[in-house]
Design a protein around this motif. Structure first.
Motif, PDB file in Angstrom:
ATOM      1  N   VAL A  99       7.772  10.644  -9.773  1.00  0.00           N
ATOM      2  CA  VAL A  99       7.978   9.256  -9.350  1.00  0.00           C
ATOM      3  C   VAL A  99       6.678   8.635  -8.852  1.00  0.00           C
ATOM      4  N   ASN A 100       5.982   9.334  -7.972  1.00  0.00           N
ATOM      5  CA  ASN A 100       4.772   8.772  -7.389  1.00  0.00           C
ATOM      6  C   ASN A 100       3.630   8.692  -8.387  1.00  0.00           C
ATOM      7  N   ASN A 101       3.642   9.537  -9.405  1.00  0.00           N
ATOM      8  CA  ASN A 101       2.657   9.405 -10.476  1.00  0.00           C
ATOM      9  C   ASN A 101       2.964   8.205 -11.363  1.00  0.00           C
ATOM     10  N   LEU A 102       4.244   8.003 -11.664  1.00  0.00           N
ATOM     11  CA  LEU A 102       4.616   6.871 -12.506  1.00  0.00           C
ATOM     12  C   LEU A 102       4.231   5.540 -11.862  1.00  0.00           C
ATOM     13  N   PHE A 103       4.383   5.437 -10.543  1.00  0.00           N
ATOM     14  CA  PHE A 103       4.150   4.165  -9.852  1.00  0.00           C
ATOM     15  C   PHE A 103       2.827   4.140  -9.089  1.00  0.00           C
ATOM     16  N   LEU A 104       1.955   5.097  -9.369  1.00  0.00           N
ATOM     17  CA  LEU A 104       0.677   5.139  -8.670  1.00  0.00           C
ATOM     18  C   LEU A 104      -0.120   3.852  -8.934  1.00  0.00           C
ATOM     19  N   GLY A 105      -0.407   3.125  -7.870  1.00  0.00           N
ATOM     20  CA  GLY A 105      -1.113   1.845  -7.997  1.00  0.00           C
ATOM     21  C   GLY A 105      -0.196   0.666  -8.269  1.00  0.00           C
ATOM     22  N   ARG A 106       1.087   0.947  -8.542  1.00  0.00           N
ATOM     23  CA  ARG A 106       2.067  -0.114  -8.811  1.00  0.00           C
ATOM     24  C   ARG A 106       3.314   0.098  -7.941  1.00  0.00           C
ATOM     25  N   GLU A 107       3.113   0.638  -6.778  1.00  0.00           N
ATOM     26  CA  GLU A 107       4.234   1.004  -5.909  1.00  0.00           C
ATOM     27  C   GLU A 107       5.137  -0.194  -5.595  1.00  0.00           C
ATOM     28  N   LEU A 108       6.434   0.068  -5.562  1.00  0.00           N
ATOM     29  CA  LEU A 108       7.404  -0.958  -5.181  1.00  0.00           C
ATOM     30  C   LEU A 108       7.594  -0.928  -3.667  1.00  0.00           C
ATOM     31  N   ARG A 109       7.618  -2.093  -3.084  1.00  0.00           N
ATOM     32  CA  ARG A 109       7.776  -2.188  -1.625  1.00  0.00           C
ATOM     33  C   ARG A 109       8.944  -3.111  -1.275  1.00  0.00           C
TER      34      ARG A 109
END
Length: 259
Positions: A99-109
């Motif tokens: 999960v954290n690799n998929l959204f690395l730099g594009r994290e949902l907040r």
């Protein structure tokens, strides 16, 4: 292909000091098409990809996106257009989970805090859509096989909803089963209507998934071939610049023996 290409290179040239890396290169990629970019070491494949990805701005020529000329001077320019590049080193973080690799730099907040639930849900949906099989989206990347790591890297490139995906040697150093998993994913990218540029030295992989083969030799175009209408011998001859080589001689011997 009758529609306008989503990406087109028109007479693109690139030099590094006294070294002419690319000369008047032409390339077209349509939506829902896999274009294999092939050539010997030093043919200019990596340089060409990096001009599209915004790493090396072109010196001459033009890049067109959906029929209009665009300027790609930085990687951000390419990303904003809709170009995603998966390099051979994958750039995954072994200590982070899928999960954290998929959204690395594009994290949902949500309210300033990482929305782990939403990211996990979207990760599952994306992987399910692509028929990617991994034990868990919360497993560390370090625990995955080479093929699983490759498909996760490709899936990550789709987070930004690109229209063109560039894959740099995606099956290099993979086993037979892992290679099949990656090639299946390439076909699913095409089914989703994406344009795919596949860099590969493996002619079997190229013939398995590519629609068109574009050959570079010494930084110049040396032929564009529809896969279904072209023999492997013709492609290899274009890559090597020779009309006769071990492959063509073997084919000739086979044909002679069959008489």
């Amino acid at each position: 292909m009758t529609s306008a290409p989503v990406l087109a290179l028109r007479g693109v040239s690139k030099r590094f000091g006294a070294v002419q890396a690319l000369t008047d290169v032409e390339l077209e990629v349509h939506a829902g098409e896999v274009v294999a970019l092939v050539g010997d070491n030093g043919a200019g494949k990596s340089t060409l990809v990096k001009t599209i990805a915004g790493v090396h701005p072109i010196d001459e020529g033009a890049i067109e996106w959906e029929g209009r000329e665009v300027h790609i001077n930085r990687p951000q320019d390419a990303q904003h257009l809709g170009v995603a590049t998966v390099y051979q080193d994958l750039a995954l973080c072994d200590n982070l989970d899928v999960v954290n690799n998929l959204f690395l730099g594009r994290e949902l907040r949500r309210r300033g805090v990482l929305d782990e639930v939403a990211m996990e849900q979207k990760s599952r949906e994306l992987l399910d859509t692509l028929s990617i099989r991994i034990p868990s989206v919360r497993i560390p990347i370090a625990s995955l096989s080479g093929g699983q790591r490759q498909v996760v890297a490709i899936a990550r490139s789709l987070i930004g909803e690109p229209k063109v995906v560039i894959l740099d040697e995606p099956t290099a150093a993979l086993g037979v089963e892992q290679t099949a998993q990656v090639l299946d994913l390439v076909e699913r990218l095409r089914e989703r209507g994406l344009g795919v540029i596949l860099i590969s030295h493996n002619m079997a992989d190229v013939r398995a998934v590519a629609d068109t083969v574009a050959v570079l030799r010494l930084g110049k175009n040396n032929g564009t071939f529809p896969v279904q209408e072209t023999t492997q011998e013709t492609i290899i001859a274009a890559i090597t610049g020779a009309t006769e080589n071990a492959v063509t001689r073997r084919a000739a011997r086979t044909a002679e023996a069959a008489k």
